[in-house]
Design a protein around this motif. Structure first.
Motif, PDB file in Angstrom:
ATOM      1  N   ALA A   4      -9.541  81.033  53.999  1.00  0.00           N
ATOM      2  CA  ALA A   4      -8.541  80.263  54.743  1.00  0.00           C
ATOM      3  C   ALA A   4      -8.151  79.019  53.947  1.00  0.00           C
ATOM      4  N   VAL A   5      -6.859  78.753  53.899  1.00  0.00           N
ATOM      5  CA  VAL A   5      -6.353  77.579  53.179  1.00  0.00           C
ATOM      6  C   VAL A   5      -5.561  76.696  54.137  1.00  0.00           C
ATOM      7  N   VAL A   6      -5.831  75.407  54.096  1.00  0.00           N
ATOM      8  CA  VAL A   6      -5.075  74.415  54.864  1.00  0.00           C
ATOM      9  C   VAL A   6      -4.557  73.376  53.876  1.00  0.00           C
ATOM     10  N   GLU A   7      -3.254  73.218  53.808  1.00  0.00           N
ATOM     11  CA  GLU A   7      -2.654  72.276  52.873  1.00  0.00           C
ATOM     12  C   GLU A   7      -2.617  70.863  53.448  1.00  0.00           C
ATOM     13  N   ILE A   8      -2.908  69.894  52.603  1.00  0.00           N
ATOM     14  CA  ILE A   8      -2.729  68.480  52.935  1.00  0.00           C
ATOM     15  C   ILE A   8      -1.857  67.901  51.827  1.00  0.00           C
ATOM     16  N   LYS A   9      -0.565  67.859  52.089  1.00  0.00           N
ATOM     17  CA  LYS A   9       0.388  67.453  51.058  1.00  0.00           C
ATOM     18  C   LYS A   9       1.262  66.304  51.557  1.00  0.00           C
ATOM     19  N   GLY A  10       1.560  65.394  50.664  1.00  0.00           N
ATOM     20  CA  GLY A  10       2.405  64.261  51.009  1.00  0.00           C
ATOM     21  C   GLY A  10       1.605  63.142  51.670  1.00  0.00           C
ATOM     22  N   GLU A  11       2.326  62.186  52.230  1.00  0.00           N
ATOM     23  CA  GLU A  11       1.691  61.031  52.855  1.00  0.00           C
ATOM     24  C   GLU A  11       0.908  61.443  54.093  1.00  0.00           C
ATOM     25  N   ILE A  12      -0.285  60.915  54.219  1.00  0.00           N
ATOM     26  CA  ILE A  12      -1.121  61.182  55.392  1.00  0.00           C
ATOM     27  C   ILE A  12      -0.745  60.150  56.454  1.00  0.00           C
ATOM     28  N   ALA A  13       0.012  60.587  57.445  1.00  0.00           N
ATOM     29  CA  ALA A  13       0.526  59.662  58.450  1.00  0.00           C
ATOM     30  C   ALA A  13       0.801  60.416  59.734  1.00  0.00           C
ATOM     31  N   ALA A  14       0.739  59.701  60.832  1.00  0.00           N
ATOM     32  CA  ALA A  14       1.041  60.300  62.126  1.00  0.00           C
ATOM     33  C   ALA A  14       2.486  60.783  62.145  1.00  0.00           C
ATOM     34  N   GLY A  15       2.691  61.986  62.675  1.00  0.00           N
ATOM     35  CA  GLY A  15       4.036  62.543  62.771  1.00  0.00           C
ATOM     36  C   GLY A  15       4.478  63.331  61.566  1.00  0.00           C
ATOM     37  N   GLY A  16       3.699  63.319  60.480  1.00  0.00           N
ATOM     38  CA  GLY A  16       4.068  64.056  59.284  1.00  0.00           C
ATOM     39  C   GLY A  16       3.320  65.369  59.180  1.00  0.00           C
ATOM     40  N   ASP A  17       3.640  66.139  58.151  1.00  0.00           N
ATOM     41  CA  ASP A  17       2.972  67.423  57.942  1.00  0.00           C
ATOM     42  C   ASP A  17       1.484  67.247  57.643  1.00  0.00           C
ATOM     43  N   GLU A  35     -14.614  83.291  43.213  1.00  0.00           N
ATOM     44  CA  GLU A  35     -15.935  83.085  42.635  1.00  0.00           C
ATOM     45  C   GLU A  35     -16.911  82.345  43.554  1.00  0.00           C
ATOM     46  N   VAL A  36     -16.388  81.530  44.441  1.00  0.00           N
ATOM     47  CA  VAL A  36     -17.270  80.715  45.281  1.00  0.00           C
ATOM     48  C   VAL A  36     -17.408  81.302  46.680  1.00  0.00           C
ATOM     49  N   ILE A  37     -16.261  81.517  47.357  1.00  0.00           N
ATOM     50  CA  ILE A  37     -16.297  82.060  48.716  1.00  0.00           C
ATOM     51  C   ILE A  37     -16.489  83.571  48.705  1.00  0.00           C
ATOM     52  N   LYS A  38     -16.110  84.217  47.600  1.00  0.00           N
ATOM     53  CA  LYS A  38     -16.237  85.668  47.436  1.00  0.00           C
ATOM     54  C   LYS A  38     -15.317  86.434  48.383  1.00  0.00           C
ATOM     55  N   ALA A  39     -14.136  85.892  48.615  1.00  0.00           N
ATOM     56  CA  ALA A  39     -13.115  86.571  49.434  1.00  0.00           C
ATOM     57  C   ALA A  39     -11.776  86.344  48.745  1.00  0.00           C
ATOM     58  N   ASP A  40     -11.324  87.355  47.996  1.00  0.00           N
ATOM     59  CA  ASP A  40     -10.118  87.210  47.169  1.00  0.00           C
ATOM     60  C   ASP A  40      -8.855  86.951  47.984  1.00  0.00           C
ATOM     61  N   GLU A  41      -8.751  87.573  49.143  1.00  0.00           N
ATOM     62  CA  GLU A  41      -7.531  87.431  49.940  1.00  0.00           C
ATOM     63  C   GLU A  41      -7.445  86.011  50.494  1.00  0.00           C
ATOM     64  N   VAL A  42      -6.287  85.383  50.297  1.00  0.00           N
ATOM     65  CA  VAL A  42      -6.076  84.003  50.734  1.00  0.00           C
ATOM     66  C   VAL A  42      -5.017  83.984  51.830  1.00  0.00           C
ATOM     67  N   ILE A  43      -5.334  83.339  52.932  1.00  0.00           N
ATOM     68  CA  ILE A  43      -4.401  83.221  54.061  1.00  0.00           C
ATOM     69  C   ILE A  43      -4.164  81.746  54.353  1.00  0.00           C
ATOM     70  N   ASP A  44      -2.883  81.385  54.447  1.00  0.00           N
ATOM     71  CA  ASP A  44      -2.495  79.994  54.684  1.00  0.00           C
ATOM     72  C   ASP A  44      -2.487  79.711  56.190  1.00  0.00           C
ATOM     73  N   TYR A  45      -3.262  78.747  56.620  1.00  0.00           N
ATOM     74  CA  TYR A  45      -3.333  78.349  58.032  1.00  0.00           C
ATOM     75  C   TYR A  45      -2.585  77.042  58.292  1.00  0.00           C
ATOM     76  N   THR A  46      -1.905  76.547  57.307  1.00  0.00           N
ATOM     77  CA  THR A  46      -1.267  75.235  57.427  1.00  0.00           C
ATOM     78  C   THR A  46      -0.271  75.207  58.573  1.00  0.00           C
ATOM     79  N   ARG A  47      -0.339  74.150  59.334  1.00  0.00           N
ATOM     80  CA  ARG A  47       0.599  73.958  60.447  1.00  0.00           C
ATOM     81  C   ARG A  47       1.660  72.958  60.023  1.00  0.00           C
ATOM     82  N   ARG A  48       2.915  73.333  60.195  1.00  0.00           N
ATOM     83  CA  ARG A  48       4.023  72.467  59.771  1.00  0.00           C
ATOM     84  C   ARG A  48       5.005  72.280  60.912  1.00  0.00           C
ATOM     85  N   ASP A  49       5.928  71.334  60.701  1.00  0.00           N
ATOM     86  CA  ASP A  49       7.020  71.157  61.663  1.00  0.00           C
ATOM     87  C   ASP A  49       7.799  72.452  61.787  1.00  0.00           C
TER      88      ASP A  49
END
Length: 347
Positions: free
Chosen positions: A98-111, A303-317
């Protein structure tokens, strides 16, 4: 009486029928050029006008109906998106990362707000198919409050679900973003990533000198001697400056404690300027214990989690929220951001 001695002209027959009078060629030609010469032309014209008016009314009604139905469909579409979030279904049971992105400014109301990041992390941790969680970070920092909420939630979810969580840094993981990363099990970076900047700042502008030069008087009425604290058009007293510095030092101490707790013995505490707000390359970060090793999302999943398939769980506007921000809340959002310049930030 008729004269008995009168003689009619030769070939004349008084009872011979008279030929009907027909319109001449000139008359027909005039009627063809001028329709008003035809009999009943007024009625025909009125009928044409009436039918044309009816046709126009029908076309207008059709167009209004089409427009109304289009708007109705548009609002139904927006409502549907407002009720749905861009998070994957928890029905996924096959092993994956599972992947969760944290991109851009960390602020209330943003992604990258605590609301969105925490919701995505909860979904990822609760999915039985997720064998591990990656926080994909590319952020210069932001709100210490939002970062603190995310940091606390990472530790809670790790303890509850017994799943590993790793931070993978792309370009930048600084200040509040590193505050979040410190709560993960391991931090992976690129050798050229920017990592660190463990410090706190409060920025703004002061225009008092300019106002004096142009002859502008600031008229600010307050109830409470410090209510106008940080007003850019009013001078800052020494007491106010000392108060702000004390608050910044306290938040900085909280930040340092979070980093020390999260990194533990891996952190090289004798590194000069480690908590001074300096930042380093990914390669240096590994050397100083701010990161664990070089690696990207695919490497950690494989190599670490041992699960090649990657699924994006990121919640966006969603679309509805983006339209609302664009058309309805742009001015308010700008005002809030201007006001937020006078609050502490980890960046």
């Amino acid at each position: 009486m008729t004269d008995p001695n009168r003689r009619e002209p030769e070939g004349f027959d008084p009872f011979e029928p008279v030929a009907p009078i027909t319109p001449s060629q000139d008359t027909s030609k005039n009627m063809a050029q001028d329709p008003t010469q035809r009999p009943g032309w007024e009625r025909a014209t009125l009928e044409k006008l009436a039918f044309a008016a009816l046709g126009e009314q029908k076309a207008t009604r059709r167009w209004k109906t089409f427009v109304r139905l289009s708007w109705l469909a548009f609002f139904i579409f927006l409502a549907w998106f407002a009720l749905s979030r861009s998070t994957p279904s928890t029905a996924k049971t096959t092993a994956h990362t599972a992947v969760v992105e944290i991109k851009g400014e960390i602020a209330a109301g943003g992604d990258a707000s605590a609301e969105f990041v925490v919701a995505a992390m909860k979904t990822a941790f609760e999915d039985d198919g997720a064998k591990g969680v990656i926080l994909l970070i590319n952020s210069p920092g932001g709100s210490p409050v939002q970062a603190g909420i995310i940091n606390d939630e990472i530790k809670r979810l790790k303890a509850k679900h017994k799943k590993p969580v790793y931070a993978v840094v792309e370009e930048t993981c600084a200040s509040a973003a590193y505050y979040i990363a410190a709560a993960t099990d391991k931090i992976y970076v690129d050798k050229a990533s920017i990592v660190g900047s463990i410090g706190v700042l409060m920025d703004g502008f002061g225009f008092t000198g300019v106002m004096e030069k142009v002859g502008v008087e600031r008229r600010l009425l307050t109830a409470g001697e410090n209510k106008g604290f940080l007003d850019p058009f009013s001078p800052m007293s020494d007491a106010q400056r000392a108060h702000a510095q004390t608050m910044l030092n306290q938040i900085h101490a909280q930040f340092i404690n979070v980093v020390k707790t999260g990194r533990g013995d891996r952190l090289k505490l004798d590194t000069p300027g480690l908590f001074s707000g300096l930042f380093w390359s990914g390669e240096q970060a590994v050397e100083y214990g701010l990161a664990d090793q070089l690696g990207n999302v695919d490497y950690v999943a494989r190599e670490v989690i041992k699960a090649d398939e990657v699924i994006d769980y990121t919640r966006r506007d969603n679309v509805a929220e983006k339209l609302a921000k664009k058309f309805g809340a742009s001015m308010a959002e700008t005002t809030v951001r201007l006001m937020q310049n006078n609050v502490p930030a980890l960046r």
